[in-house]
Design a protein around this motif. Structure first.
Motif, mmCIF file in Angstrom:
data_model
loop_
_atom_site.group_PDB
_atom_site.id
_atom_site.type_symbol
_atom_site.label_atom_id
_atom_site.label_comp_id
_atom_site.label_asym_id
_atom_site.label_seq_id
_atom_site.Cartn_x
_atom_site.Cartn_y
_atom_site.Cartn_z
ATOM 1 N N ILE A 1 0.835 -1.205 0.000
ATOM 2 C CA ILE A 1 0.000 0.000 0.000
ATOM 3 C C ILE A 1 0.867 1.250 0.000
ATOM 4 O O ILE A 1 0.625 2.197 -0.756
ATOM 5 C CB ILE A 1 -0.952 -0.007 1.216
ATOM 6 N N PHE A 2 1.895 1.253 0.831
ATOM 7 C CA PHE A 2 2.769 2.417 0.918
ATOM 8 C C PHE A 2 3.498 2.663 -0.401
ATOM 9 O O PHE A 2 3.587 3.794 -0.876
ATOM 10 C CB PHE A 2 3.783 2.233 2.045
ATOM 11 N N ILE A 3 4.051 1.609 -0.983
ATOM 12 C CA ILE A 3 4.813 1.774 -2.219
ATOM 13 C C ILE A 3 3.898 2.202 -3.362
ATOM 14 O O ILE A 3 4.245 3.079 -4.156
ATOM 15 C CB ILE A 3 5.568 0.472 -2.564
ATOM 16 N N GLU A 4 2.707 1.610 -3.446
ATOM 17 C CA GLU A 4 1.778 1.987 -4.505
ATOM 18 C C GLU A 4 1.269 3.408 -4.306
ATOM 19 O O GLU A 4 1.074 4.152 -5.270
ATOM 20 C CB GLU A 4 0.596 1.005 -4.549
ATOM 21 N N TYR A 5 1.067 3.806 -3.049
ATOM 22 C CA TYR A 5 0.572 5.151 -2.759
ATOM 23 C C TYR A 5 1.583 6.205 -3.193
ATOM 24 O O TYR A 5 1.217 7.273 -3.700
ATOM 25 C CB TYR A 5 0.292 5.284 -1.262
ATOM 26 N N THR A 6 2.867 5.911 -2.998
ATOM 27 C CA THR A 6 3.903 6.893 -3.311
ATOM 28 C C THR A 6 4.381 6.814 -4.751
ATOM 29 O O THR A 6 5.118 7.695 -5.200
ATOM 30 C CB THR A 6 5.126 6.697 -2.387
ATOM 31 N N LYS A 7 3.989 5.779 -5.477
ATOM 32 C CA LYS A 7 4.490 5.589 -6.842
ATOM 33 C C LYS A 7 3.938 6.671 -7.762
ATOM 34 O O LYS A 7 2.764 7.046 -7.687
ATOM 35 C CB LYS A 7 4.081 4.209 -7.367
ATOM 36 N N LEU A 8 4.787 7.187 -8.632
ATOM 37 C CA LEU A 8 4.360 8.196 -9.591
ATOM 38 C C LEU A 8 3.473 7.584 -10.673
ATOM 39 O O LEU A 8 3.646 6.426 -11.037
ATOM 40 C CB LEU A 8 5.578 8.832 -10.261
ATOM 41 N N PRO A 9 2.520 8.366 -11.204
ATOM 42 C CA PRO A 9 1.711 7.867 -12.314
ATOM 43 C C PRO A 9 2.567 7.678 -13.557
ATOM 44 O O PRO A 9 3.642 8.274 -13.696
ATOM 45 C CB PRO A 9 0.678 8.989 -12.520
ATOM 46 N N LYS A 10 2.096 6.847 -14.477
ATOM 47 C CA LYS A 10 2.836 6.616 -15.712
ATOM 48 C C LYS A 10 2.914 7.914 -16.512
ATOM 49 O O LYS A 10 1.955 8.675 -16.613
ATOM 50 C CB LYS A 10 2.154 5.528 -16.556
ATOM 51 N N GLN A 11 4.093 8.149 -17.068
ATOM 52 C CA GLN A 11 4.308 9.378 -17.816
ATOM 53 C C GLN A 11 3.895 9.201 -19.277
ATOM 54 O O GLN A 11 3.891 8.105 -19.818
ATOM 55 C CB GLN A 11 5.783 9.793 -17.724
ATOM 56 N N LYS A 12 3.582 10.339 -19.892
ATOM 57 C CA LYS A 12 3.127 10.324 -21.282
ATOM 58 C C LYS A 12 4.271 10.427 -22.271
ATOM 59 O O LYS A 12 4.051 10.455 -23.471
ATOM 60 C CB LYS A 12 2.153 11.487 -21.510
ATOM 61 N N GLY A 13 5.495 10.550 -21.750
ATOM 62 C CA GLY A 13 6.641 10.656 -22.635
ATOM 63 C C GLY A 13 6.738 11.998 -23.312
ATOM 64 O O GLY A 13 7.161 12.110 -24.460
ATOM 65 N N VAL A 14 6.355 13.069 -22.577
ATOM 66 C CA VAL A 14 6.377 14.400 -23.181
ATOM 67 C C VAL A 14 7.809 14.882 -23.318
ATOM 68 O O VAL A 14 8.717 14.422 -22.632
ATOM 69 C CB VAL A 14 5.575 15.385 -22.299
ATOM 70 N N GLN A 15 7.993 15.833 -24.188
ATOM 71 C CA GLN A 15 9.308 16.425 -24.408
ATOM 72 C C GLN A 15 9.376 17.736 -23.654
ATOM 73 O O GLN A 15 8.547 18.623 -23.849
ATOM 74 C CB GLN A 15 9.531 16.687 -25.903
ATOM 75 N N THR A 16 10.324 17.880 -22.754
ATOM 76 C CA THR A 16 10.464 19.107 -21.993
ATOM 77 C C THR A 16 11.383 20.068 -22.729
ATOM 78 O O THR A 16 12.105 19.700 -23.641
ATOM 79 C CB THR A 16 11.042 18.806 -20.602
#
Length: 381
Positions: free
Chosen positions: A352-367
């Motif tokens: 639960i802790f690891i999933e709660y803190t995990k970042l959402p999947k990125q869209k692969g945007v270009q910064t």
């Protein structure tokens, strides 16, 4: 959650779960019996009790995962840290920022009074969230209509805090990711603002409210900049569990509350200016690998964290062994079922802790690219 992280989390998870429940029980007893009689005494005792769990987290970062923290500041600021109330304003680089904050607070003697402004959902996390609630963390909905009165009330409630406290506010409002950075860059371009490459644009309402409500009794704002050197991975709860060592360098600049402007808009602009300065500082850090200011040489990993975790683990596992002997838990199917269920609950808790803190999947945007033509890099968490 990967198998490696699951396996590594079990021994620590047992200690964390049992110690956490013990800490929460003591906090609840103090809340019901001591707080009605003396709020000051409750805060002192509760801070000491909560620090047992925070020290266990520090052990996980420093002794298990081998995280190294290097501090850069001037000697006068270093002398004052831990001796005064302060509002901390760091950039938000990863899900382990809060735990890194505990390391800094413990080194400077403020672990018992390390408070933070965090999102409301964290309050419902088992053990950690409950401990934070008793400790006096400020929980926000991320809706200003709902948060304004609660934030003001919480800040005013710190006037009679009995020892020097640190209140950390993450003005960016969320962790840095390539997607969020891209959104911040588009917003900055549309408003003709300085386009960030290493930080997000701060949400200033909370910071303005904090300054206006704290400035009469809090003497300083600590502008904190965290950076991960080249060749090191950005820490996360997942990588910490997998025992992946890394390093974080922290720069701290102290500003007297008296230096800050008076009007709401001027305070907001001051906050935005600080993040523009952070961005430039991080550009320079990427090129040089250092903040350049005098490095404070600390004593290394916390011996207190090692003692707390080792002694608590020994007591907990000894108690478990005695219970297994007394109730013959290893010789009956019922007993084995109880043990398996207990370990499964521990794995679920850590999951639960690891999933709660995990970042959402990125869209692969270009910064936005830097002037050298290289894309601004962000390590995955």
């Amino acid at each position: 959650m990967e198998l490696k992280a699951v396996v590594f989390s079990i021994p620590y998870g047992v200690t964390f779960f049992v110690l956490g429940l013990f800490v929460n029980l003591l906090q609840a007893i103090c809340f019901l019996t001591i707080r009605p009689l003396s709020k000051s005494a409750y805060r002192k005792i509760n801070g000491t009790v909560a620090s047992l769990l925070w020290l266990d987290h520090i052990w996980l970062l420093e002794w298990w995962a081998g995280l190294k923290v290097k501090l850069y500041t001037d000697l006068e600021t270093y002398r004052l840290m831990g001796e005064e109330h302060a509002l901390l304003m760091p950039n938000h680089i990863c899900d382990a920022d809060i735990l890194i904050g505990f390391i800094l607070a413990q080194r400077l003697g403020c672990l018992r009074s390390a408070l933070m402004v965090v999102k409301k959902s964290a309050k419902y996390l088992p053990i950690f969230g409950w401990t934070s609630w008793f400790q006096g963390f400020v929980f926000l909905n991320r809706s200003w209509e709902k948060d304004e009165s609660n934030l003001k009330r919480s800040l005013q409630g710190l006037k009679d805090f009995p020892m020097p406290f640190w209140l950390t506010i993450y003005a960016e409002g969320t962790r840095m990711t390539p997607d969020k950075l891209s959104e911040a860059q588009k917003f900055a371009a549309s408003r003709k603002l300085s386009i960030p490459k290493n930080v997000l644009i701060p949400r200033t309402k909370g910071f303005v409210t904090a300054v206006k409500n704290l400035r009469s009794f809090v003497p300083a704002v600590y502008d904190i900049t965290l950076a991960v050197p080249e060749g090191h991975s950005t820490p996360s709860l997942h990588t910490i569990m997998e025992k992946k060592s890394t390093m974080v360098k922290i720069h701290i600049k102290r500003y007297s509350m008296k230096e800050l402007p008076q009007s709401d808009e001027a305070i907001a602009q001051w906050c935005r200016d600080r993040f523009v300065a952070k961005d430039s500082m991080l550009d320079k850090f990427r090129a040089e690998g250092t903040f350049g200011d005098q490095e404070i040489h600390n004593t290394g990993r916390s011996i207190m964290a090692l003692l707390v975790h080792s002694s608590c683990s020994c007591l907990i596992y000894l108690a478990m062994f005695k219970l297994c002997q007394k109730f013959s838990l290893l010789s009956t199917w019922r007993g084995v079922g109880v043990l398996v269920t207990s370990f499964a609950a521990t794995v679920l808790l850590m999951h639960i802790f690891i999933e709660y803190t995990k970042l959402p999947k990125q869209k692969g945007v270009q910064t936005t690219r830097s002037t050298s033509g290289k894309a601004t890099g962000f390590k995955s968490i």
